[in-house]
Design an enzyme around this catalytic site. Structure first.
Site, PDB file in Angstrom:
ATOM      1  CD  GLU A 193       0.130  -1.362   3.158  1.00 33.03           C
ATOM      2  OE1 GLU A 193       0.237  -2.329   2.376  1.00 33.03           O
ATOM      3  OE2 GLU A 193       0.300  -1.465   4.379  1.00 33.03           O
ATOM      4  CG  HIS A 252      -5.929  -5.528   1.560  1.00 32.19           C
ATOM      5  ND1 HIS A 252      -6.354  -6.168   2.703  1.00 32.19           N
ATOM      6  CD2 HIS A 252      -4.651  -5.160   1.801  1.00 32.19           C
ATOM      7  CE1 HIS A 252      -5.375  -6.190   3.589  1.00 32.19           C
ATOM      8  NE2 HIS A 252      -4.322  -5.582   3.058  1.00 32.19           N
ATOM      9  CD  GLU A 253      -2.426  -3.960  -0.902  1.00 36.71           C
ATOM     10  OE1 GLU A 253      -1.957  -3.218  -0.025  1.00 36.71           O
ATOM     11  OE2 GLU A 253      -2.421  -5.209  -0.815  1.00 36.71           O
ATOM     12  CG  HIS A 275      -3.318  -0.884   3.736  1.00 35.35           C
ATOM     13  ND1 HIS A 275      -3.258  -1.084   5.100  1.00 35.35           N
ATOM     14  CD2 HIS A 275      -3.053  -2.090   3.178  1.00 35.35           C
ATOM     15  CE1 HIS A 275      -2.969  -2.352   5.343  1.00 35.35           C
ATOM     16  NE2 HIS A 275      -2.849  -2.990   4.195  1.00 35.35           N
ATOM     17  CD  GLU A 322      -1.898  -5.459   6.506  1.00 36.59           C
ATOM     18  OE1 GLU A 322      -2.960  -5.600   5.866  1.00 36.59           O
ATOM     19  OE2 GLU A 322      -0.898  -4.878   6.044  1.00 36.59           O
ATOM     20  CG  ASP A 375      10.101  -9.704   6.984  1.00 30.51           C
ATOM     21  OD1 ASP A 375       9.159  -8.903   6.990  1.00 30.51           O
ATOM     22  OD2 ASP A 375      11.155  -9.531   6.358  1.00 30.51           O
ATOM     23  CE1 TYR A 382      -2.857  -8.648   5.357  1.00 31.71           C
ATOM     24  CE2 TYR A 382      -1.537  -9.693   7.038  1.00 31.71           C
ATOM     25  CZ  TYR A 382      -1.629  -8.933   5.904  1.00 31.71           C
ATOM     26  OH  TYR A 382      -0.502  -8.447   5.300  1.00 31.71           O
TER      27      TYR A 382
HETATM   28 ZN   LIG Z   1      -2.560  -5.049   3.925  1.00 29.85          ZN
END
Ligand SMILES: [Zn+2]
Length: 626
Positions: A293, A317-318, A321, A340, A396, A404
């Site tokens: 995003e 979704h993006e 953001h 998220e 990560d 999410y």
């Molecule tokens: Zn996302």
């Protein structure tokens, strides 16, 4: 960002960041970001001036980054930055940009996850420093592609991925989501190549051949983004357009043509779009995520260009953001669900508003299926919580669908308690009251308490909120969607497997990609070779141009022990696609047996160099079994 993974240990260093509460600017909450060395509670960056020269032959950026800052502690005599694998040549300091003078700098010991601190001395009166440096070919936030790895095959390509803590591998800065800065940049590219960034930009280089950029809104470092290549642009609407390689541009513009509508729908639900334009940058297939995003310029995988516009919830979704994440930002990576979970909830709402409840519900069910997969893969109860009791060493590694989908389920549950109208008002005020700020989970809970729980007492208890956020089990009263279409898919699959109906009778030729995903998701691992062969013959799944269907199909064939004949196609797929959500399940399925793991290792040895550094780490973890 859209995708997933698993978790690890405790971080060593920690810094404190002061976040002023908009509810009470006098009270400052102390935020600890264990993933940054920066002394941003003392000296905080406010603006960056970035100059980069792109050298494809040496796979490096030569750069000068200037940091303008404010002193929260007036007698602070140093600024501490984050770096990873940077060649730092020199540091200079200046008072308001007047006469630069060399100043001392010290690089700290290297940490495999966090990189190295860079401490720069501040002479009295200094308001800016600048660092002269270059990146190394192994920079984790950059991927350098050979021409063969692009759609056009003629020119090289470079793109960045800064989230979570990779900006420091190409820019020396305070790499914490609690620090927001505006930026301007200029980028010199080889002749014929164009640079784009997450900022306002012109469509021509200046007289000196440099592309120039300006981001006037303060953003966290993980949203600074750069791509360089043979990049063309096509407008899609008054505020929307798409950048892509010329070979991909037309298909991309068709696929994402409804973006302008999505933007208008989002504004109606959640308030004004505050970033000016909203463009897409379609990357080559090795991009490790579905989308990223980056403000004004979402980076997106080409694997959602399927010609039927059915995977555009990724764009929703993006785009969402732009409210949850870019406007109101998780203050630390422990608060990732604030980015998220909110965004996934907004995505379902946008899909429902734009394409109807049936499609929205279908996507919610697919989201819950991925949550269940990751619940099963989670190594400990700690990993199943929305917020861990202690920080993970590497953000990560803790990347999974849990923040999410569990986050979205939490908000769906709140909506069910207070009613959609009230909850929408609450969400909108959360965005408005925290615009261009970073927020922690305790700040959200306090706000929720204040605006909803206390205002409508008796509906939701503090213990229920705690169960959603800090307890491992999913609350029993979570609200799940239902879908007639997916129920039919279940019935068709199960009847065919039981031999009571034919493949022609299950209606699959009209299925959307979502129905196919559900079909594969509920498939037992016990299907016979004859059944899988019949399925493949009827629907031509091997080599499917739809990367999602192909991934699901290869995983099913491997899980069922029937993949031997498909290995050349599986290898070709893994050599072409680098999106982790699509390749990880295949590697994981292969790694489930010793023979499969050996095959997976052999394939990875051949194709792994074409993956993004983040995807390489992920696949290596799978193959190591960690
Ligand atoms: Zn996302």
């Amino acid at each position: 960002m859209s995708s997933f993974l698993s978790r690890a240990a405790l971080a060593a260093s920690s810094i404190a960041v002061l976040i002023l509460s908009p509810m009470n600017p006098v009270l400052a909450a102390e935020v600890v970001d264990t993933h940054s060395y920066a002394n941003s509670a003392e000296v905080r960056t406010t603006h960056l001036v970035i100059d980069l020269d792109v050298d494809f032959a040496k796979r490096r950026l030569k750069g000068v980054t200037e940091l303008q800052f404010e002193k929260l502690k007036p007698d602070a005599d140093r600024i501490v930055l984050d770096t990873r694998a940077l060649d730092v040549r020199s540091a200079e300091a200046s008072a308001d940009g007047k006469a630069w003078a060399a100043t001392q700098f010290v690089l700290g010991a290297n940490d495999a996850v966090l990189g190295q601190s860079l401490t720069v001395s501040l002479p009295a009166g200094a308001t800016r420093v600048r660092i002269v440096y270059s990146t190394k070919p192994e920079a984790t936030g950059l991927q350098w592609l050979k021409p063969a790895q692009t759609a056009g095959k003629k020119q090289p390509f470079l793109f960045s991925q800064s989230e979570a803590i990779h900006a420091r591998s190409w820019l020396p800065l305070q790499d914490s989501p609690a620090v927001r800065a505006t930026y301007e940049a200029s980028v010199k590219t080889p002749k014929g190549l164009r640079a784009v960034m997450s900022a306002e930009m012109s469509d021509q280089p200046d007289a000196a051949g440099r592309w120039t950029f300006k981001m006037p809104q303060p953003i966290p470092s993980y949203l600074i983004a750069l791509a360089v290549g043979d990049i063309a642009f096509q407008s899609m609407g008054p505020r929307t357009g798409v950048y892509a390689e010329p070979a991909t541009l037309k298909a991309a513009a068709y696929e994402f043509a409804e973006t302008e509508t999505t933007l208008a729908v989002c504004e109606k639900l959640f308030g004004p779009y505050r970033w000016g334009r909203y463009d897409l940058m379609v990357l080559p297939p090795s991009f490790p995520f579905g989308g990223m995003e980056n403000p004004r310029l979402t980076f997106v995988t080409p694997t959602v260009i399927t010609g039927d516009r059915l995977l555009v919830s990724l764009i929703a979704h993006e785009l969402a953001h732009s409210w949850s994440g870019n406007l109101v930002t998780n203050a630390t990576w422990e608060d990732f669900w604030l980015n998220e979970g909110f965004t996934e909830y907004l995505t379902y709402r946008l899909t429902e508003a734009q394409f109807g409840k049936a499609r929205g519900d279908m996507e919610r069910i697919i989201g819950v299926a991925s949550l269940k997969t990751d619940f099963a893969l989670a190594k400990s109860d700690e990993d199943r919580k929305l917020v861990r009791a202690f920080p993970a060493k590497d953000p990560d590694e803790v990347f999974s669908s849990i923040p999410y989908e569990r986050g979205a389920l939490f908000l769906v549950w709140l909506e069910s308690k207070f009613g959609r109208e009230t909850f929408d008002r609450f969400l909108r005020s959360w965005f408005d009251d925290h615009a261009f700020q970073s927020a922690t989970t305790p700040q959200f809970i306090a706000y929720l308490n204040d605006k909803l729980l206390k205002a409508q007492p008796g509906k939701v208890s503090a213990a229920q909120i705690d169960a959603w956020i800090s307890q491992p089990a999913l609350p029993a009263d979570a609200v799940y969607a239902t879908s007639d279409a997916l129920t039919k898919v279940d019935a068709g699959r199960d009847a065919w497997l039981a031999g009571t109906t034919t493949l022609d009778a299950i209606g699959a030729e009209k299925w959307s990609v979502q129905e196919w995903e559900h079909f594969f998701e509920g498939f037992p691992k016990t299907a016979t070779a004859a059944q899988l062969k019949a399925l493949d013959t009827r629907f031509k799944l091997t080599g499917s141009p739809n990367a999602i269907i192909a991934s699901d199909w290869y995983k099913l064939a491997i899980d069922s022990g029937q993949a031997a004949a498909l290995m050349p196609q599986i290898e070709a797929y893994l050599g072409h696609v680098g999106r982790m959500k699509l390749i990880s399940p295949i590697y994981r399925a292969l790694a489930a047996t010793e023979a499969g793991k050996a095959q997976a290792k052999a394939i990875y040895k051949k194709v792994g160099s074409g993956y993004h550094p983040i995807a390489q780490q992920t696949v290596e973890r799978i193959l190591k079994g960690s």
